[in-house]
Design a protein around this motif. Sequence first.
Motif, PDB file in Angstrom:
ATOM      1  N   ALA B 259      55.682   4.537   9.119  1.00 48.73           N
ATOM      2  CA  ALA B 259      56.452   3.472   8.472  1.00 48.73           C
ATOM      3  C   ALA B 259      57.877   3.407   9.017  1.00 48.73           C
ATOM      4  CB  ALA B 259      56.469   3.688   6.962  1.00 48.73           C
ATOM      5  N   GLU B 260      58.378   2.205   9.136  1.00 52.71           N
ATOM      6  CA  GLU B 260      59.756   2.030   9.566  1.00 52.71           C
ATOM      7  C   GLU B 260      60.700   2.685   8.570  1.00 52.71           C
ATOM      8  OE1 GLU B 260      61.722  -1.774  11.039  1.00 52.71           O
ATOM      9  OE2 GLU B 260      59.571  -2.076  11.459  1.00 52.71           O
ATOM     10  N   GLY B 261      61.731   3.301   9.081  1.00 55.33           N
ATOM     11  CA  GLY B 261      62.698   3.935   8.184  1.00 55.33           C
ATOM     12  C   GLY B 261      62.288   5.329   7.758  1.00 55.33           C
ATOM     13  N   CYS B 262      61.075   5.728   8.081  1.00 59.64           N
ATOM     14  CA  CYS B 262      60.631   7.090   7.756  1.00 59.64           C
ATOM     15  C   CYS B 262      60.733   7.979   8.985  1.00 59.64           C
ATOM     16  CB  CYS B 262      59.169   7.091   7.300  1.00 59.64           C
ATOM     17  SG  CYS B 262      58.949   6.428   5.643  1.00 59.64           S
ATOM     18  N   ALA B 263      61.050   9.244   8.782  1.00 58.07           N
ATOM     19  CA  ALA B 263      61.027  10.212   9.882  1.00 58.07           C
ATOM     20  C   ALA B 263      60.592  11.546   9.313  1.00 58.07           C
ATOM     21  CB  ALA B 263      62.410  10.322  10.511  1.00 58.07           C
ATOM     22  N   PHE B 264      60.022  12.376  10.163  1.00 60.43           N
ATOM     23  CA  PHE B 264      59.645  13.708   9.705  1.00 60.43           C
ATOM     24  C   PHE B 264      60.853  14.630   9.783  1.00 60.43           C
ATOM     25  CE2 PHE B 264      58.408  18.078  10.784  1.00 60.43           C
ATOM     26  CZ  PHE B 264      57.780  18.398   9.589  1.00 60.43           C
ATOM     27  N   HIS B 265      61.165  15.313   8.684  1.00 61.48           N
ATOM     28  CA  HIS B 265      62.185  16.364   8.665  1.00 61.48           C
ATOM     29  C   HIS B 265      61.495  17.654   8.252  1.00 61.48           C
ATOM     30  CE1 HIS B 265      65.357  13.319   8.854  1.00 61.48           C
ATOM     31  NE2 HIS B 265      64.612  12.637   8.008  1.00 61.48           N
ATOM     32  N   SER B 266      61.600  18.668   9.077  1.00 63.59           N
ATOM     33  CA  SER B 266      60.958  19.922   8.693  1.00 63.59           C
ATOM     34  C   SER B 266      61.797  20.611   7.621  1.00 63.59           C
ATOM     35  CB  SER B 266      60.789  20.831   9.908  1.00 63.59           C
ATOM     36  OG  SER B 266      62.007  21.465  10.213  1.00 63.59           O
ATOM     37  N   PHE B 267      61.110  21.322   6.731  1.00 67.01           N
ATOM     38  CA  PHE B 267      61.839  22.103   5.726  1.00 67.01           C
ATOM     39  C   PHE B 267      62.760  23.120   6.389  1.00 67.01           C
ATOM     40  CE2 PHE B 267      60.918  21.461   1.204  1.00 67.01           C
ATOM     41  CZ  PHE B 267      60.089  20.362   1.306  1.00 67.01           C
TER      42      PHE B 267
END
Lengths: 474, 474
Positions: B259-267
Amino acid sequence: MGKVLTVDTMNANVKKVEYAVRGPIVQRAVQIEKELKEGVKKPFNEVIKANIGDAHAMGQQPITFFRQVLALCSYPELLDDNKFPEDAKNRARRILKACGGSSIGTIDCVRQDVSRYIEHRDGGIACDPDNIYLTTGASDGIVTILKLLTTGEGRTRTGVMISIPQYPLYSAALAELGAVQINYYLNEEKCWSLDIDELQRSLEAAREHCRPRVLCIINPGNPTGQVQSRQCIEDVIRFAAKEHLFLMADEVYQDNVYAEGCAFHSFKKVLFEMGPKFSSTVELASFHSTSKCYMGECGFRGGYMEVINMDPEVKAQLTKLVSVRLCPPVPGQALMALVTNPPQPGEPSYAQFIAEKTATLNNLAQKAKMTEEILNTVPGIRCNPVQGAMYSFPRITLPERAIKDAKAKGQVPDMFYCMKLLEETGICLVPGSGFGQKEGTFHFRMTILPPTDKLQTMLRKLKEFHQQFTQQYS
Amino acid sequence: MGKVLTVDTMNANVKKVEYAVRGPIVQRAVQIEKELKEGVKKPFNEVIKANIGDAHAMGQQPITFFRQVLALCSYPELLDDNKFPEDAKNRARRILKACGGSSIGTIDCVRQDVSRYIEHRDGGIACDPDNIYLTTGASDGIVTILKLLTTGEGRTRTGVMISIPQYPLYSAALAELGAVQINYYLNEEKCWSLDIDELQRSLEAAREHCRPRVLCIINPGNPTGQVQSRQCIEDVIRFAAKEHLFLMADEVYQDNVYAEGCAFHSFKKVLFEMGPKFSSTVELASFHSTSKCYMGECGFRGGYMEVINMDPEVKAQLTKLVSVRLCPPVPGQALMALVTNPPQPGEPSYAQFIAEKTATLNNLAQKAKMTEEILNTVPGIRCNPVQGAMYSFPRITLPERAIKDAKAKGQVPDMFYCMKLLEETGICLVPGSGFGQKEGTFHFRMTILPPTDKLQTMLRKLKEFHQQFTQQYS
Ligand SMILES: Cc1ncc(COP(=O)(O)O)c(C=O)c1O
Ligand SMILES: Cc1ncc(COP(=O)(O)O)c(C=O)c1O
């Protein structure tokens, strides 16, 4: 605030787990290898690892046919390559087809191959594919069955009979599950055979404090290398029936039988030959693996178990339990399909397959004999015939002073011995105490896997070491 | 005398395990496939499986480079073959070399590759290979960490917070271990996001009857497909620190963000960006796998976990525990080495690798969008955006009479719905009840994995079915 997870607040059963095969000796061996690489001077040039049963790590060659099919399955474009024989391609096509259609995770044709293999091995006794469960190595199957059987608290807690010496997966799994370990001792004087009287003794002693429900047998034996006679297996089955015990038969070394007069008899076959009184009642799980025998493919984690007379509702529970963790590794499943359905007479790979298999097993047989012979020339070492499997488990006599010195250092005496052996010769063995042994006796486990010449050198070095050690501490 | 092992005398924890992903719907689907093969007439020609997240089973192609290297490792004679690119051969040589020298079972270079991958992913934050444990799929790692953390009895028993809806491995593992499952509900109205207030509520309620010690997060989410914001992750970490909870971050879908505006951030990354107050105290285990993302290699059972701030003595216990079961499957380890060390710019396979990876992820993104859009055209179905992972988890409105009919049949309503859908259209989904959902709401989980045209057909059929079903029961 301290940590959430500390040794004081962690699962206490996990803390009780012991695993000597990869214990301090191995850790030190890895260190020594590093030191050698860094140029540290030692009285030897290399560490010889005779501690774990990983045949390929010791130079045994994989079976060509198996690896060809696995390469074809990994990269199906190779199916157009003339370099691969037709029978290898056919096996790969069959496995790829079975994979594609499967949403269940286990490749269906593997269970069929396994059941035909068992029928053939057992002289035609029927094997229902619905009784076959594929596993991630035999280890996974063994732990799963023990898990199903573990219940109760205190005096009603499940007791599990295991041989001493044992393969430490068993004691580790029992500790983790919180089941009660019941030791029965193999008879070293009679070539590590199993006495029914000893089973009876150990069972009765255990009934005082737990509820014995399971009897585990390893045949051919690890670490003891014995092969059970047909008569002994029959006696064990009678005992299990009489005492209402669930039988677990660990048969991962079923092709590793070397001694004259010895043959492998599966518990399944003997059970069915004893007639319906037994074959329709005694509950049995038997285990096999791609890790041992002539295959030696430890890294693929292939395995299966066959369950006999298991309650259908329990089978449904077992099926559910294993599907939570998804399927066993597919390359291991494929390998098991090949082991149980190898090249047949008339197929192009047959001759090479048989040649490789025979050469590997003959070489192991030769090394088994050599190991026994050389060890028995050493005063203070007494080694039973290595009838099967991949190990010798000789008894060693240690001078009183060595025992005292070890204790002063807080080490068990055979650990002290093996550690000294490692430091002085580079030979890496596992102390007998890691497998269990009669109080006051000492042993080590040595694999027969190093290449013949290296094994010979190693045995000679060991002989010298033992003589010096004995002198030094006398 | 009855059987030794019956459902009444077996491990009671195993009985409590539930696993809907392979439950009655799937069993019926397999049966229907057989019936179709046997020529039984049905209102459809094939079963469409949108029930499990096995991408290759649904036609997604494996990455060529990975399979080339695995073939080379399986059958090293292919190293002489011109057909294989040099970078594939180099990777294979490196892995084979690392295998040969290893007596420990895990290939050492893999942990190094993994740690460099993590450093690169997290913008340079250091990763110590000693914190990496290779696993048999992420499943194995998750269960192992839960096992370490499970202790106590009654009110002191370990409680583990899991999201509802959840991936049922968690509830199954907790049942098996006898740990206490603590539910916190994701907010469906806010695209399945996680509210700290809800965490707090669920924690406080749980403290009445157990000792909460662990907080599990799945991001991107299965079955809910949401991707957590950086802010949310920070809040969760603060919460874990404040409440003294061990964090488990299941990040197997880390590349599956659409999805646009989403990114994966690792804990891990967010934890370290929050500064030493958090990064030197909060205990975290995060999990990855070769089964998902663009790889989709479920069958190889590759995985790793990284542990942060774990007590060194506990780490030693963990190392011991995992070595009892021997190593994770070596092909899975090799695959993990390739995933974390793929072709680099300048290498011959780079262009093709990037093209395949991008095509796979773009295709998934397109299907995620299509699924959401078509489902939201159906009156009575409401689907949140599929921001990531491989699933939609739409809410369905069921007529009162359908709910009554289901109950009369002893079925939960969404099982009743999914079973009818399967019988009438051949579409195989998993009922929401298998994952947990707010009382009185109904859902199903549908993967976005079928090929685009098939997925489109399926969504249309589903729309028709839902309309008819609603009519029939209104
Ligand atoms: C007696 C015995 N059982 C089981 C196993 C485990 O084998 P696998 O590699 O199939 O898990 C071994 C491995 O050494 C063994 O010696
Ligand atoms: C959220 C989540 N965690 C873990 C797993 C297990 O993955 P693996 O195949 O690596 O065991 C899955 C598989 O579907 C999953 O969806």
